[in-house]
Write a protein that holds these residues in place. Structure first.
Motif, PDB file in Angstrom:
ATOM      1  N   LEU A  51       0.817  -1.205   0.000  1.00 43.92           N
ATOM      2  CA  LEU A  51       0.000   0.000   0.000  1.00 43.92           C
ATOM      3  C   LEU A  51       0.860   1.268   0.000  1.00 43.92           C
ATOM      4  CD1 LEU A  51      -2.823   1.155  -0.038  1.00 43.92           C
ATOM      5  CD2 LEU A  51      -2.963   0.767   2.429  1.00 43.92           C
ATOM      6  N   GLY A  52       2.035   1.178   0.608  1.00 43.94           N
ATOM      7  CA  GLY A  52       2.947   2.320   0.619  1.00 43.94           C
ATOM      8  C   GLY A  52       3.309   2.796  -0.777  1.00 43.94           C
ATOM      9  N   GLU A  53       3.374   1.868  -1.749  1.00 41.56           N
ATOM     10  CA  GLU A  53       3.674   2.239  -3.136  1.00 41.56           C
ATOM     11  C   GLU A  53       2.546   3.085  -3.726  1.00 41.56           C
ATOM     12  OE1 GLU A  53       5.378  -0.947  -5.659  1.00 41.56           O
ATOM     13  OE2 GLU A  53       5.390  -2.127  -3.789  1.00 41.56           O
ATOM     14  N   ILE A  54       1.312   2.726  -3.398  1.00 37.11           N
ATOM     15  CA  ILE A  54       0.169   3.523  -3.877  1.00 37.11           C
ATOM     16  C   ILE A  54       0.183   4.888  -3.207  1.00 37.11           C
ATOM     17  CG2 ILE A  54      -2.355   3.702  -3.882  1.00 37.11           C
ATOM     18  CD1 ILE A  54      -2.422   0.684  -4.390  1.00 37.11           C
ATOM     19  N   PHE A  55       0.442   4.906  -1.888  1.00 35.65           N
ATOM     20  CA  PHE A  55       0.533   6.198  -1.192  1.00 35.65           C
ATOM     21  C   PHE A  55       1.592   7.086  -1.850  1.00 35.65           C
ATOM     22  CE2 PHE A  55      -0.974   4.232   3.094  1.00 35.65           C
ATOM     23  CZ  PHE A  55      -2.302   4.408   2.735  1.00 35.65           C
ATOM     24  N   ALA A  56       2.746   6.508  -2.167  1.00 37.04           N
ATOM     25  CA  ALA A  56       3.826   7.284  -2.787  1.00 37.04           C
ATOM     26  C   ALA A  56       3.394   7.843  -4.145  1.00 37.04           C
ATOM     27  CB  ALA A  56       5.083   6.424  -2.928  1.00 37.04           C
ATOM     28  N   GLN A  57       2.697   7.036  -4.943  1.00 34.56           N
ATOM     29  CA  GLN A  57       2.222   7.491  -6.253  1.00 34.56           C
ATOM     30  C   GLN A  57       1.250   8.659  -6.114  1.00 34.56           C
ATOM     31  OE1 GLN A  57       0.559   4.147  -8.390  1.00 34.56           O
ATOM     32  NE2 GLN A  57       2.447   2.962  -8.210  1.00 34.56           N
ATOM     33  N   LEU A  58       0.539   8.700  -4.999  1.00 32.62           N
ATOM     34  CA  LEU A  58      -0.457   9.757  -4.768  1.00 32.62           C
ATOM     35  C   LEU A  58       0.098  10.886  -3.896  1.00 32.62           C
ATOM     36  CD1 LEU A  58      -3.556   7.455  -4.116  1.00 32.62           C
ATOM     37  CD2 LEU A  58      -2.988   8.686  -6.223  1.00 32.62           C
ATOM     38  N   LEU A  60       1.087  10.759  -0.825  1.00 30.28           N
ATOM     39  CA  LEU A  60       0.510  10.682   0.513  1.00 30.28           C
ATOM     40  C   LEU A  60       1.558  10.115   1.467  1.00 30.28           C
ATOM     41  CD1 LEU A  60      -2.971   9.155  -0.387  1.00 30.28           C
ATOM     42  CD2 LEU A  60      -2.508  11.539   0.226  1.00 30.28           C
ATOM     43  N   GLN A  61       1.654  10.678   2.649  1.00 32.96           N
ATOM     44  CA  GLN A  61       2.568  10.196   3.676  1.00 32.96           C
ATOM     45  C   GLN A  61       1.765   9.440   4.721  1.00 32.96           C
ATOM     46  OE1 GLN A  61       5.926  10.632   3.384  1.00 32.96           O
ATOM     47  NE2 GLN A  61       6.107   9.229   5.099  1.00 32.96           N
ATOM     48  N   ALA A  62       2.071   8.164   4.919  1.00 34.19           N
ATOM     49  CA  ALA A  62       1.307   7.340   5.862  1.00 34.19           C
ATOM     50  C   ALA A  62       1.786   7.553   7.290  1.00 34.19           C
ATOM     51  CB  ALA A  62       1.418   5.877   5.488  1.00 34.19           C
ATOM     52  N   GLU A  63       0.829   7.671   8.190  1.00 32.26           N
ATOM     53  CA  GLU A  63       1.109   7.816   9.618  1.00 32.26           C
ATOM     54  C   GLU A  63       1.451   6.465  10.255  1.00 32.26           C
ATOM     55  OE1 GLU A  63       0.898  10.783  11.475  1.00 32.26           O
ATOM     56  OE2 GLU A  63       0.704  11.764   9.525  1.00 32.26           O
ATOM     57  N   ASP A  64       0.870   5.397   9.710  1.00 35.62           N
ATOM     58  CA  ASP A  64       0.973   4.065  10.305  1.00 35.62           C
ATOM     59  C   ASP A  64       1.865   3.173   9.435  1.00 35.62           C
ATOM     60  OD1 ASP A  64       0.596   1.522  11.334  1.00 35.62           O
ATOM     61  OD2 ASP A  64      -1.595   1.610  11.302  1.00 35.62           O
ATOM     62  N   ASP A  65       2.987   2.729  10.001  1.00 34.38           N
ATOM     63  CA  ASP A  65       3.914   1.880   9.249  1.00 34.38           C
ATOM     64  C   ASP A  65       3.283   0.559   8.819  1.00 34.38           C
ATOM     65  OD1 ASP A  65       5.921   3.766   9.407  1.00 34.38           O
ATOM     66  OD2 ASP A  65       6.880   2.858  11.160  1.00 34.38           O
ATOM     67  N   ALA A  66       2.306   0.065   9.586  1.00 37.04           N
ATOM     68  CA  ALA A  66       1.645  -1.194   9.224  1.00 37.04           C
ATOM     69  C   ALA A  66       0.885  -1.034   7.905  1.00 37.04           C
ATOM     70  CB  ALA A  66       0.702  -1.643  10.332  1.00 37.04           C
ATOM     71  N   LEU A  67       0.324   0.133   7.661  1.00 38.82           N
ATOM     72  CA  LEU A  67      -0.381   0.376   6.401  1.00 38.82           C
ATOM     73  C   LEU A  67       0.578   0.393   5.218  1.00 38.82           C
ATOM     74  CD1 LEU A  67      -3.093   3.129   7.005  1.00 38.82           C
ATOM     75  CD2 LEU A  67      -3.432   0.760   6.368  1.00 38.82           C
ATOM     76  N   VAL A  68       1.765   0.924   5.438  1.00 37.53           N
ATOM     77  CA  VAL A  68       2.747   1.048   4.356  1.00 37.53           C
ATOM     78  C   VAL A  68       3.098  -0.325   3.781  1.00 37.53           C
ATOM     79  CG1 VAL A  68       5.118   1.748   3.822  1.00 37.53           C
ATOM     80  CG2 VAL A  68       3.683   3.203   5.254  1.00 37.53           C
ATOM     81  N   THR A 108     -14.078   3.893  -4.200  1.00 34.41           N
ATOM     82  CA  THR A 108     -13.125   4.006  -5.303  1.00 34.41           C
ATOM     83  C   THR A 108     -12.488   5.395  -5.391  1.00 34.41           C
ATOM     84  OG1 THR A 108     -14.907   4.581  -6.835  1.00 34.41           O
ATOM     85  CG2 THR A 108     -14.282   2.253  -6.697  1.00 34.41           C
ATOM     86  N   SER A 109     -12.870   6.297  -4.512  1.00 36.93           N
ATOM     87  CA  SER A 109     -12.330   7.657  -4.598  1.00 36.93           C
ATOM     88  C   SER A 109     -11.034   7.802  -3.796  1.00 36.93           C
ATOM     89  CB  SER A 109     -13.378   8.672  -4.132  1.00 36.93           C
ATOM     90  OG  SER A 109     -13.914   8.305  -2.883  1.00 36.93           O
ATOM     91  N   ARG A 110     -10.200   8.727  -4.217  1.00 38.10           N
ATOM     92  CA  ARG A 110      -8.876   8.959  -3.625  1.00 38.10           C
ATOM     93  C   ARG A 110      -8.979   9.380  -2.150  1.00 38.10           C
ATOM     94  NH1 ARG A 110      -5.134  12.922  -2.471  1.00 38.10           N
ATOM     95  NH2 ARG A 110      -3.018  12.638  -3.273  1.00 38.10           N
ATOM     96  N   ASP A 111     -10.089  10.017  -1.781  1.00 38.83           N
ATOM     97  CA  ASP A 111     -10.200  10.556  -0.419  1.00 38.83           C
ATOM     98  C   ASP A 111     -10.086   9.493   0.669  1.00 38.83           C
ATOM     99  OD1 ASP A 111     -12.715   9.536  -1.133  1.00 38.83           O
ATOM    100  OD2 ASP A 111     -13.841  11.214  -0.290  1.00 38.83           O
ATOM    101  N   ILE A 112     -10.498   8.251   0.383  1.00 50.41           N
ATOM    102  CA  ILE A 112     -10.357   7.210   1.411  1.00 50.41           C
ATOM    103  C   ILE A 112      -8.888   6.873   1.631  1.00 50.41           C
ATOM    104  CG2 ILE A 112     -10.658   5.231  -0.140  1.00 50.41           C
ATOM    105  CD1 ILE A 112     -12.176   3.877   2.253  1.00 50.41           C
ATOM    106  N   LEU A 113      -8.084   6.870   0.564  1.00 52.57           N
ATOM    107  CA  LEU A 113      -6.654   6.592   0.718  1.00 52.57           C
ATOM    108  C   LEU A 113      -5.975   7.716   1.488  1.00 52.57           C
ATOM    109  CD1 LEU A 113      -5.944   5.120  -2.812  1.00 52.57           C
ATOM    110  CD2 LEU A 113      -6.098   3.870  -0.645  1.00 52.57           C
ATOM    111  N   ALA A 114      -6.375   8.955   1.232  1.00 48.79           N
ATOM    112  CA  ALA A 114      -5.829  10.090   1.981  1.00 48.79           C
ATOM    113  C   ALA A 114      -6.197   9.976   3.457  1.00 48.79           C
ATOM    114  CB  ALA A 114      -6.331  11.414   1.400  1.00 48.79           C
TER     115      ALA A 114
END
Length: 188
Positions: A51-58, A60-68, A108-114
């Protein structure tokens, strides 16, 4: 079909004889099914992307390392560049969310990933790229051909069971040891 015959909120469990490599040993969560067709997300095929790869493409900086490090799934062969998030029905509203009658949602919207990256997302969520789609009557024909078993979806399988166990675990919901079924059709 009548409302009660639709498979929305069900798991489609691929039978061992399934000859489509897109669905061999898969469990598909049916998000929508009506007279026009069906849409589902395969829930047991990690694609080797975190998931961290998707965050990087968008950006977005993840707060939780488990999500990354959370694996991203191959949701199906249709539109593999499109993201889908299956999640608990939460209090937060997102731009493009389909509420499935069993208490889960697909966004399917970007706002949930943010929101997820910021630590404000739903309590439980999986992310998939692509989906499985069926035209009008196509899934019904596959059901008639014994390609799938169905069972009401269990969120514990979606969010908690290891990916490699989900196919067997979904079949166990209806009392079947799917690994014991033959992949040969029984025509006498």
């Amino acid at each position: 079909m009548t409302e009660g015959q639709y498979l929305t909120g069900q798991f489609l469990i691929a039978m061992p004889a399934m000859d489509d490599p897109n669905f061999d040993r898969t469990v598909t969560y049916v998000c929508e099914h009506n007279d026009d067709g069906a849409l589902g997300i395969v829930i047991n095929r990690p694609i080797g992307m975190a998931l961290g790869e998707i965050f990087a493409q968008l950006d977005l900086q993840a707060e939780d390392d488990a999500l990354v490090v959370q694996p991203v799934l191959e949701g199906g062969p249709v539109q593999p560049e499109r993201g889908f998030v299956i999640h608990d029905d939460g209090q937060t509203e997102f731009g493009a969310t389909l509420e499935v009658p069993d208490g889960l949602c697909v966004t399917t919207s970007r706002d949930i990933l943010a929101a997820m990256a910021a630590g404000k997302g739903p309590p439980r969520a999986i992310v998939a790229l692509g989906y499985a789609g069926w035209g009008a009557g196509q899934l019904e024909a596959e059901m008639a051909a014994n390609s799938w078993l169905t069972v009401p979806a269990d969120p514990a399988i979606i969010f908690s069971v290891p990916f490699e166990r989900r196919w067997e675990a979904a079949a166990e919901l209806i009392g079947i040891d799917i690994t014991a079924l033959s992949s040969e059709a029984g025509h006498g």
